[in-house]
Design a protein around this motif. Structure first.
Motif, mmCIF file in Angstrom:
data_model
loop_
_atom_site.group_PDB
_atom_site.id
_atom_site.type_symbol
_atom_site.label_atom_id
_atom_site.label_comp_id
_atom_site.label_asym_id
_atom_site.label_seq_id
_atom_site.Cartn_x
_atom_site.Cartn_y
_atom_site.Cartn_z
ATOM 1 N N PHE A 57 0.834 -1.203 0.000
ATOM 2 C CA PHE A 57 0.000 0.000 0.000
ATOM 3 C C PHE A 57 0.867 1.250 0.000
ATOM 4 N N PHE A 175 0.050 7.812 6.397
ATOM 5 C CA PHE A 175 -0.059 6.369 6.210
ATOM 6 C C PHE A 175 1.257 5.652 6.495
ATOM 7 N N VAL A 256 -5.668 -0.948 3.477
ATOM 8 C CA VAL A 256 -4.240 -0.974 3.841
ATOM 9 C C VAL A 256 -3.844 -2.366 4.311
#
Length: 508
Positions: A57, A175, A256
């Protein structure tokens, strides 16, 4: 018979219950094998991101955000290539040439608060999507500018759109697991350098044949590519939770987990307690007694970083261009500043193939600068890294006093200077988010970025205007600024190496 039949029924019923219990236990074991359990039965986005780690991801997100960063770099590199050409084709003055650069940074500085507010209200993804469309649109229109005035307006609008590009780094960092965050953010700068190199190569191919207008058109290609991939960009899970869209945040986190081949967390997704307990920081909070010195020093360091970095980018083409002239260009005293003012008897008025190759070499210097920063920043600390790199930058510039007429030495000096200042810029990018507590981190980085834009607005008048009349004076200004920034870095009261990010504002 009835008694035996009843006992048989009871035994069968017991077997059925036991089989059901075993089946339920197996189902639970299967679920537990695909889902991680948080002891508190609640988890935050930060816990989920750390649990999922760095995987497929983040690699895809690196490519998406890197494309945006690359397009931003190309639009910035155009400034150093476009200015000399416009100087000769449109007969604009050196001040007008510098203004064409300054107006882009002015647009960036004015738009930063707008894009920050927009992304906080509507999300990172809509902001980046709108930014890419506007940047592509205004980039194409600027190639059709009929005169200098329209070019200023349209390049200013390009700068306004570019002001949103840091949101791509924000989305990317949100992230990233904590342990990989610093290195990944620094490595993302490789896309910036790659974009700058690509722009130089594109100019080498396009400028001699098609001219600067086609260069502006073709330079928007990465923007078109980023606009096309925007539908696949994930929205920030932190933003979704903070805005009350918990279900959408869970869907993003499931994506994710799936991409990284990790189990999804059990429990309830909650907002970090710190976000709920403390109000978002205000500008005045940056000047609290315990943060005042740090904030003032960082504002100055960021200003000098941008002043020196863009100064090197702009002066590189100016110095290479000067090397092509057989005679010095002298200003005409009878014309006003914003009318044609320079006469030149040189035979070569445009950047040559050798100029572009040397410019490419100096741009490639950012790669070793970035990797050197990654290598030393965790070993010697953030402060020492910035101090030493500023000093080396000043030494590299001092060689320009003596090698401006020697092409090989000039390229080497610019190579080292470009690599070092790119490295120190990344060290500052790492240090600043680490030194501010969570409630003040966003506004702290934002104000530092605004100071950097101010430095970038000033530097064209030194690197493009003053340089033409006195190389010694312009170099002395950059060297003095770098030495003062080194001293400011040394005075920073906090070293963030090995220090956890603070989550609260100290009241002491």
């Amino acid at each position: 018979m009835d008694s035996s039949f009843s006992r048989y029924q009871n035994l069968a019923e017991n077997d059925r219950k036991i089989n059901n219990m075993l089946a339920n236990k197996q189902a639970q074991d299967f679920e537990m094998s695909s889902v991680s359990v948080v002891p508190d039965e609640t988890y935050t986005v930060a816990q989920a991101v750390d649990a999922f780690g760095f995987g497929k991801f983040q690699v895809k997100l690196s490519l998406f955000t890197g494309l945006c960063w690359m397009a931003d770099s190309m639009e910035m590199t155009i400034l150093s290539i476009l200015a000399p050409t416009l100087h000769y084709e449109w007969q604009i003055t050196r001040y007008q040439q510098a203004l064409a650069t300054t107006v882009v940074f002015l647009g960036m500085m004015l738009s930063s608060p707008f894009w920050g507010s927009f992304s906080d209200k509507f999300g990172r993804k809509p902001a980046l999507t709108l930014c890419s469309v506007l940047l592509f649109y205004f980039g194409i229109l600027s190639s059709m500018s009929p005169n200098y005035t329209w070019l200023l307006i349209l390049r200013g609008l390009v700068g306004f759109a570019i002001g949103c590009s840091p949101q791509s780094v924000t989305l990317y960092a949100e992230f990233l697991p904590c342990k990989q965050r610093a290195k990944c953010v620094v490595l993302l700068d490789c896309f910036w350098t790659l974009g700058a190199c690509f722009e130089v190569v594109l100019a080498l191919i396009v400028m001699p044949t098609l001219g600067w207008k086609w260069l502006l058109i073709l330079s928007t290609a990465p923007l078109l590519g980023f606009a096309c991939v925007c539908p696949w960009l994930p929205e920030s899970a932190r933003y979704l939770v903070a805005s009350g869209q918990t279900d959408k945040a869970i869907d993003v986190l499931k994506k994710v987990a799936y991409d990284n081949d990790k189990p999804m967390l059990l429990g309830k997704l909650v907002v970090d307690d710190v976000v709920l307990e403390e109000k978002r920081g205000r500008f005045s909070d940056l000047l609290l007694p315990q943060l005042r010195l740090t904030s003032i020093l960082l504002w100055f360091i960021w200003l000098v970083c941008a002043f020196c970095y863009y100064g090197i980018v702009l002066m590189s083409t100016e110095l290479f261009e000067s090397g092509n002239n057989n005679k010095i260009c002298l200003p005409s005293m009878e014309n006003e500043i914003f009318k044609t003012v320079q006469t030149c008897t040189a035979e070569s008025r445009y950047l040559t193939t050798r100029d572009y190759i040397d410019l490419l070499w100096t741009t490639l210097a950012e790669f070793p600068g970035i990797f050197a920063t990654i290598f030393i920043i965790d070993r010697f600390g953030r402060k020492i890294t910035m101090v030493v790199q500023f000093l080396i930058f000043a030494i590299s510039l001092s060689f320009l006093f003596h090698c401006a007429k020697n092409r090989a030495l000039l390229t080497i000096a610019l190579f080292f200077a470009r690599g070092i200042i790119a490295g120190v810029f990344q060290a500052v990018y790492v240090y600043t988010p680490e030194v501010y507590p969570t409630p003040l981190r966003s506004i702290g980085v934002g104000t530092c970025s605004a100071m950097a834009r101010l430095g970038a607005m000033v530097t064209p008048y030194i690197a493009q205007v003053l340089l033409k009349s006195s190389i010694a004076t312009s170099m002395a200004i950059y060297i003095s600024a770098a030495l003062l920034a080194a001293f400011a870095s040394l005075l920073l009261p906090i070293e963030t190496k090995g220090r956890e990010m603070k989550e609260h504002v100290s009241k002491n």
